[in-house]
Design a protein around this motif. Structure first.
Motif, PDB file in Angstrom:
ATOM      1  N   PRO A 178     -23.925   1.937   5.149  1.00 33.73           N
ATOM      2  CA  PRO A 178     -23.191   1.323   4.031  1.00 33.73           C
ATOM      3  C   PRO A 178     -21.942   0.593   4.521  1.00 33.73           C
ATOM      4  O   PRO A 178     -21.293   1.009   5.476  1.00 33.73           O
ATOM      5  N   LYS A 179     -21.630  -0.496   3.860  1.00 28.96           N
ATOM      6  CA  LYS A 179     -20.478  -1.308   4.249  1.00 28.96           C
ATOM      7  C   LYS A 179     -19.184  -0.550   3.970  1.00 28.96           C
ATOM      8  O   LYS A 179     -19.043   0.120   2.942  1.00 28.96           O
ATOM      9  N   LEU A 180     -18.236  -0.664   4.911  1.00 29.88           N
ATOM     10  CA  LEU A 180     -16.965   0.037   4.776  1.00 29.88           C
ATOM     11  C   LEU A 180     -16.136  -0.568   3.645  1.00 29.88           C
ATOM     12  O   LEU A 180     -16.006  -1.792   3.538  1.00 29.88           O
ATOM     13  N   VAL A 181     -15.616   0.295   2.820  1.00 33.59           N
ATOM     14  CA  VAL A 181     -14.699  -0.130   1.751  1.00 33.59           C
ATOM     15  C   VAL A 181     -13.290   0.282   2.161  1.00 33.59           C
ATOM     16  O   VAL A 181     -12.992   1.474   2.287  1.00 33.59           O
ATOM     17  N   VAL A 182     -12.436  -0.702   2.402  1.00 28.65           N
ATOM     18  CA  VAL A 182     -11.063  -0.432   2.828  1.00 28.65           C
ATOM     19  C   VAL A 182     -10.193  -0.250   1.586  1.00 28.65           C
ATOM     20  O   VAL A 182     -10.023  -1.180   0.794  1.00 28.65           O
ATOM     21  N   LYS A 183      -9.650   0.950   1.429  1.00 32.91           N
ATOM     22  CA  LYS A 183      -8.810   1.238   0.268  1.00 32.91           C
ATOM     23  C   LYS A 183      -7.398   0.701   0.493  1.00 32.91           C
ATOM     24  O   LYS A 183      -6.904   0.670   1.610  1.00 32.91           O
ATOM     25  N   GLN A 184      -6.781   0.288  -0.596  1.00 32.88           N
ATOM     26  CA  GLN A 184      -5.417  -0.228  -0.528  1.00 32.88           C
ATOM     27  C   GLN A 184      -4.436   0.914  -0.310  1.00 32.88           C
ATOM     28  O   GLN A 184      -4.460   1.915  -1.025  1.00 32.88           O
ATOM     29  N   GLY A 185      -3.593   0.765   0.723  1.00 34.60           N
ATOM     30  CA  GLY A 185      -2.583   1.775   1.001  1.00 34.60           C
ATOM     31  C   GLY A 185      -1.234   1.387   0.434  1.00 34.60           C
ATOM     32  O   GLY A 185      -1.101   0.403  -0.304  1.00 34.60           O
ATOM     33  N   ALA A 186      -0.212   2.136   0.822  1.00 31.78           N
ATOM     34  CA  ALA A 186       1.132   1.907   0.279  1.00 31.78           C
ATOM     35  C   ALA A 186       1.961   0.954   1.132  1.00 31.78           C
ATOM     36  O   ALA A 186       3.124   0.681   0.800  1.00 31.78           O
ATOM     37  N   GLY A 187       1.396   0.452   2.255  1.00 30.31           N
ATOM     38  CA  GLY A 187       2.163  -0.407   3.152  1.00 30.31           C
ATOM     39  C   GLY A 187       1.592  -1.810   3.279  1.00 30.31           C
ATOM     40  O   GLY A 187       0.819  -2.269   2.440  1.00 30.31           O
ATOM     41  N   VAL A 188       1.991  -2.462   4.366  1.00 29.18           N
ATOM     42  CA  VAL A 188       1.564  -3.840   4.661  1.00 29.18           C
ATOM     43  C   VAL A 188       0.327  -3.789   5.558  1.00 29.18           C
ATOM     44  O   VAL A 188       0.285  -2.981   6.494  1.00 29.18           O
ATOM     45  N   PRO A 189      -0.701  -4.613   5.298  1.00 27.14           N
ATOM     46  CA  PRO A 189      -1.866  -4.642   6.203  1.00 27.14           C
ATOM     47  C   PRO A 189      -1.427  -4.934   7.636  1.00 27.14           C
ATOM     48  O   PRO A 189      -0.541  -5.765   7.878  1.00 27.14           O
ATOM     49  N   LEU A 190      -2.053  -4.267   8.585  1.00 32.25           N
ATOM     50  CA  LEU A 190      -1.651  -4.418   9.993  1.00 32.25           C
ATOM     51  C   LEU A 190      -1.754  -5.865  10.464  1.00 32.25           C
ATOM     52  O   LEU A 190      -0.970  -6.312  11.302  1.00 32.25           O
ATOM     53  N   GLY A 191      -2.717  -6.608   9.938  1.00 33.00           N
ATOM     54  CA  GLY A 191      -2.878  -8.003  10.338  1.00 33.00           C
ATOM     55  C   GLY A 191      -1.765  -8.910   9.869  1.00 33.00           C
ATOM     56  O   GLY A 191      -1.620 -10.035  10.358  1.00 33.00           O
ATOM     57  N   GLU A 192      -0.950  -8.432   8.908  1.00 34.88           N
ATOM     58  CA  GLU A 192       0.169  -9.233   8.406  1.00 34.88           C
ATOM     59  C   GLU A 192       1.492  -8.845   9.054  1.00 34.88           C
ATOM     60  O   GLU A 192       2.526  -9.453   8.765  1.00 34.88           O
ATOM     61  N   ILE A 193       1.472  -7.822   9.910  1.00 35.31           N
ATOM     62  CA  ILE A 193       2.672  -7.460  10.686  1.00 35.31           C
ATOM     63  C   ILE A 193       2.581  -8.238  11.998  1.00 35.31           C
ATOM     64  O   ILE A 193       1.696  -7.997  12.815  1.00 35.31           O
ATOM     65  N   GLU A 194       3.470  -9.183  12.193  1.00 30.74           N
ATOM     66  CA  GLU A 194       3.336 -10.189  13.253  1.00 30.74           C
ATOM     67  C   GLU A 194       3.112  -9.579  14.640  1.00 30.74           C
ATOM     68  O   GLU A 194       2.171  -9.950  15.348  1.00 30.74           O
ATOM     69  N   ASN A 195       3.965  -8.645  15.037  1.00 31.03           N
ATOM     70  CA  ASN A 195       3.859  -8.099  16.390  1.00 31.03           C
ATOM     71  C   ASN A 195       2.605  -7.236  16.572  1.00 31.03           C
ATOM     72  O   ASN A 195       2.021  -7.206  17.655  1.00 31.03           O
TER      73      ASN A 195
END
Length: 233
Positions: free
Chosen positions: A51-68
């Motif tokens: 089954p395809k992974l369902v990524v649940k929304q967390g309380a922070g910023v997605p790692l891909g949007e944190i520049e470093n």
């Protein structure tokens, strides 16, 4: 004495037909059970799709949007063992290499549910199985402050605190800009070195020409002197 040829055997039209090789098998004798043929069952080898992974929304910023974090993630391959272990920590399942990095970028914090303390304790146990160096490497990926310093337990706590609500580190320098500046600096340095080397060659060329000219003049003078001695001898 003549022998008469053998008479051909005549077949009467009313005679019983000869048995055929492909004739149906005779019925089993009385008292002997007849073996029934078993039907061949075909096995379906189709494998159920994961089954395809369902990524649940967390309380922070997605790692891909944190520049470093996004920048450091680019430096790792999909076959990286540390990344695979990190993925299992976040999603509780083995990753697919094709989607590993993309799904890591989507993570925005643990969605523990009601029993947060128990779930965090499980994650601490998982990270406790990691080597201290690997924890330091994960801390660097997450752009934590001083990721390789401190005890093993302190590294685990820093990692889990960050993963609860991921966000950019305050006062962090942009690693991408830093790398671009360093690359530009190296390029300018190489250009200056090449220019200086070219100017030295250009300055050295006239000196060689003058030296050759002086040597040629000396040779001419010596020839003239020799000729003069010949005339007056």
């Amino acid at each position: 004495q003549t022998v008469a040829p053998a008479a051909r055997r005549s077949i009467s039209p009313t005679a019983a037909p000869l048995p055929r090789r492909m004739a149906a098998a005779a019925p089993a004798p009385e008292g002997r059970a007849r073996r029934d043929r078993k039907q061949v069952e075909r096995v379906n080898m189709a494998v159920a799709e994961k089954p395809k992974l369902v990524v649940k929304q967390g309380a922070g910023v997605p790692l891909g949007e944190i520049e470093n974090v996004a920048f450091r993630l680019e430096g790792h391959t999909r076959k990286d063992k540390m990344l695979k272990g990190f993925y299992r920590l976040l999603y509780r399942t083995a990753p697919k290499e094709q989607t590993l990095k993309a799904e890591l970028r989507q993570f925005s914090g643990f969605a523990y549910g009601e029993d947060t303390a128990a779930e965090r304790a499980k994650d601490e146990m998982k990270l406790n199985d990691w080597l201290s160096d690997s924890l330091g490497e994960l801390g660097e990926l997450l752009d934590l402050h001083a990721p390789r310093s401190g005890t093993k337990q302190s590294k685990i706590e820093k990692i889990l605190d960050f993963l609860a609500t991921p966000e950019a580190r305050e006062g962090a320098t942009s690693l991408r800009e830093k790398k671009e500046k360093e690359g530009a600096k190296k390029k300018r340095k190489a250009e200056r070195a090449a220019k200086a080397k070219g100017s030295k060659k250009a300055k050295a060329a006239p000196k060689k020409k003058r030296a050759k000219k002086v040597a040629a003049d000396d040779e001419e003078e010596e020839e003239e002197e020799d000729m003069g001695f010949d005339l007056f001898d």
